[in-house]
Design a protein around this motif. Structure first.
Motif, PDB file in Angstrom:
ATOM      1  N   CYS A  95      39.140  40.830  35.446  1.00 40.71           N
ATOM      2  CA  CYS A  95      38.182  40.605  36.540  1.00 40.71           C
ATOM      3  C   CYS A  95      37.189  41.765  36.612  1.00 40.71           C
ATOM      4  O   CYS A  95      35.985  41.545  36.803  1.00 40.71           O
ATOM      5  N   ALA A 101      37.275  33.435  38.192  1.00 35.41           N
ATOM      6  CA  ALA A 101      38.433  32.613  37.796  1.00 35.41           C
ATOM      7  C   ALA A 101      38.114  31.801  36.537  1.00 35.41           C
ATOM      8  O   ALA A 101      38.952  31.690  35.636  1.00 35.41           O
ATOM      9  N   GLN A 102      36.890  31.255  36.447  1.00 33.07           N
ATOM     10  CA  GLN A 102      36.576  30.432  35.270  1.00 33.07           C
ATOM     11  C   GLN A 102      36.414  31.321  34.032  1.00 33.07           C
ATOM     12  O   GLN A 102      36.818  30.938  32.929  1.00 33.07           O
ATOM     13  N   CYS A 103      35.829  32.516  34.192  1.00 28.93           N
ATOM     14  CA  CYS A 103      35.713  33.434  33.037  1.00 28.93           C
ATOM     15  C   CYS A 103      37.101  33.766  32.483  1.00 28.93           C
ATOM     16  O   CYS A 103      37.344  33.679  31.269  1.00 28.93           O
ATOM     17  N   CYS A 104      38.008  34.132  33.381  1.00 30.02           N
ATOM     18  CA  CYS A 104      39.358  34.512  32.940  1.00 30.02           C
ATOM     19  C   CYS A 104      40.063  33.314  32.301  1.00 30.02           C
ATOM     20  O   CYS A 104      40.751  33.447  31.281  1.00 30.02           O
ATOM     21  N   THR A 105      39.886  32.134  32.893  1.00 29.42           N
ATOM     22  CA  THR A 105      40.537  30.927  32.362  1.00 29.42           C
ATOM     23  C   THR A 105      40.068  30.654  30.935  1.00 29.42           C
ATOM     24  O   THR A 105      40.866  30.337  30.054  1.00 29.42           O
ATOM     25  N   ARG A 114      42.010  29.324  41.991  1.00 30.62           N
ATOM     26  CA  ARG A 114      40.668  28.753  41.806  1.00 30.62           C
ATOM     27  C   ARG A 114      40.334  28.440  40.351  1.00 30.62           C
ATOM     28  O   ARG A 114      39.222  28.023  40.054  1.00 30.62           O
ATOM     29  N   SER A 115      41.276  28.637  39.459  1.00 31.88           N
ATOM     30  CA  SER A 115      41.027  28.259  38.060  1.00 31.88           C
ATOM     31  C   SER A 115      40.974  26.746  37.953  1.00 31.88           C
ATOM     32  O   SER A 115      41.771  26.041  38.581  1.00 31.88           O
ATOM     33  N   HIS A 175      37.886  20.032  41.316  1.00 30.11           N
ATOM     34  CA  HIS A 175      38.055  20.293  39.891  1.00 30.11           C
ATOM     35  C   HIS A 175      36.809  19.884  39.111  1.00 30.11           C
ATOM     36  O   HIS A 175      36.319  20.630  38.266  1.00 30.11           O
ATOM     37  N   GLU A 204      35.394  32.227  42.316  1.00 29.36           N
ATOM     38  CA  GLU A 204      35.441  31.060  41.415  1.00 29.36           C
ATOM     39  C   GLU A 204      34.811  31.414  40.062  1.00 29.36           C
ATOM     40  O   GLU A 204      35.311  30.996  39.010  1.00 29.36           O
ATOM     41  N   VAL A 240      42.590  34.329  42.266  1.00 31.85           N
ATOM     42  CA  VAL A 240      41.951  33.864  41.028  1.00 31.85           C
ATOM     43  C   VAL A 240      42.685  32.646  40.467  1.00 31.85           C
ATOM     44  O   VAL A 240      42.077  31.634  40.123  1.00 31.85           O
ATOM     45  N   PHE A 241      44.015  32.723  40.387  1.00 27.41           N
ATOM     46  CA  PHE A 241      44.780  31.594  39.849  1.00 27.41           C
ATOM     47  C   PHE A 241      44.527  30.317  40.645  1.00 27.41           C
ATOM     48  O   PHE A 241      44.389  29.235  40.089  1.00 27.41           O
TER      49      PHE A 241
END
Ligand code: HEM
Length: 396
Positions: A187, A225-229, A74-75, A84, A222, A71-72
């Motif tokens: 997640c 990853a964006q949700c968590c970011t 792909r943030s 990016h 991906e 996950v990290f």
């Protein structure tokens, strides 16, 4: 006041010391801005964090550890160049000014509800961080994401565990494990939420991300990853702005009084709060080429700490930088970064802070610092209050 001392002690705008494991430290405004713009300063610097806690004894990584790494990596915070831009383009529509303005009434309602619910003690004292600065950004992000149901209580804990980990240059094992668990829980939550169309608003960010996933513009990892970011990047930072901003105002009563009589100064006041006590003190980059900067040669493979907090106190850029002045008009601070990774949430934050301080001035014009000292968190990347005891006059 650690960050400000670093700025004073700086022998030049670019220097190398045994600081953060021997990385270069960039503390000048122009140098930090130049590095933030320059693609030779790559954001792919997180390998040490990502791999920390992956079983140094040779044992196989756990599923939580593997997920953490994937996950990290792909943030959008840690990806360069075209990859990016592709990730950024997916979430960008959620931050368009018209959409943000539509959120203003909801943000105001959340702020008013929180202020009305504050449970001060017999002396009118309460902790501003716990009562307001902490819950407000979490509820606003949930709204931005379009989470239709009740926000899980763990939301704040997850974001805080990740921030503690990222905010420490040398995280301890228990902090690494807590961050891995938080990310696994996040997640699981987002996997479930993205799969349930009833659980997300059709005009929220999760809907955009879900659509991009369906159209194969994002892989499943991906999307997560964006949700968590978004949750993590938007929570801790805004919480710090609200706490640090109120502290600065209350420590400068003449500025607080000026703001109350001239609320049109609020926009500039929020900018000054961001400059004066930057919620994110530094970010990091890894050199992918040799670069000459500030009279020094930074070499391929080396790490650089881009000290936003120090840059915002660079006397070459800001006159009397240690003075908190809500009427200051010297252009941009670097608190939201700069260049390709400039903060996506900048406009939202400005709006949210303006609404929050307007509501606070109306509800508690007489708010003051309480006798107890504010408590700071032990993190270096963030400037974060753990507690801000304040008092309000009780209206009997
Ligand atoms: C990026 C600060 C609020 C989402 C950044 C960066 C900084 C920053 C310094 C650049 C990091 C780098 O270049 O390494 C702040 C501050 C905030 C704030 C000080 C509030 C006081 C928010 C909010 C959101 C958000 C509310 C979203 C809900 C993001 C995202 C990125 C980012 C997604 C990554 C952009 C990219 O890599 O393209 N932020 N932020 N931020 N911020 Fe913020």
């Amino acid at each position: 006041m650690q960050a400000l001392q670093i700025a004073h002690a700086t022998p030049g705008p670019v220097w190398s010391e045994q600081y953060c494991g021997g990385a270069w430290l960039l503390s000048g405004y122009d140098e930090v801005a130049a590095a933030l713009r320059d693609p030779r300063f790559s954001v792919r610097r997180a390998a040490r964090w990502i791999n920390s806690g992956l079983g140094p004894d040779g044992s196989a990584p756990t599923p939580a550890q593997l997920q953490f790494k994937r996950v990290f990596a792909r943030s959008l915070l840690f990806v360069d160049g075209r990859a990016h831009r592709r990730l950024r383009d997916v979430v960008l529509p959620g931050f368009k000014p018209a959409g943000l303005q539509r959120q203003a009434p909801a943000i105001a309602a959340i702020a008013q509800r929180l202020l009305a619910g504050i449970d001060a003690d017999g002396a009118g004292e309460f902790d501003f961080v716990a009562a307001f600065a902490r819950p407000l950004p979490a509820l606003v992000i949930a709204n931005l994401l379009g989470i239709a149901h009740e926000v899980p209580e763990e939301f704040i804990g997850w974001a805080a565990d990740l921030a503690t980990f990222i905010g420490s240059p040398t995280p301890q094992m228990h902090q690494t494990l807590a961050a891995q668990q938080a990310l696994a829980d996040m997640c699981a939550f987002f996997t479930q939420t993205l799969a349930d169309t009833d659980a997300i608003a059709s005009d929220g960010l999760l809907a955009w991300i879900g659509q991009a996933r369906q159209e194969h513009r994002l892989t499943a990892i991906e999307a997560l990853a964006q949700c968590c970011t978004l949750l993590f990047a938007g929570y801790e930072t805004t919480r710090n702005l609200l706490g640090n901003g109120l502290l600065a105002l209350l420590r400068h009563p003449e500025q607080w009084a000026l703001l109350q009589t001239s609320p049109q100064l609020l926009r500039g006041a929020v900018r000054e709060m961001l400059r004066y006590d930057s919620p994110v003190q530094y970010t990091g980059r890894r050199l992918v080429a040799d670069v000459e900067l500030g009279g020094k040669l930074l070499k391929l493979g080396e790490l650089a700490i881009l000290h936003i907090g120090a840059a915002n106190h660079d006397a070459r850029r800001f006159a009397q930088p240690e003075r908190f002045d809500i009427r200051r008009d010297e252009g941009n601070h670097l608190s939201f970064g700069h260049g390709p990774h400039v903060c996506l949430g900048a406009a939202l934050t400005q709006l949210e802070a303006e609404i929050a301080f307007t509501a606070l001035m109306r509800a508690m014009p007489d708010i003051r610092l309480a006798a107890g000292a504010p408590a700071w968190q032990e993190t270096s990347a963030y400037r974060a209050l753990e507690r801000l005891p304040v008092t309000r006059k009780l209206l009997h």
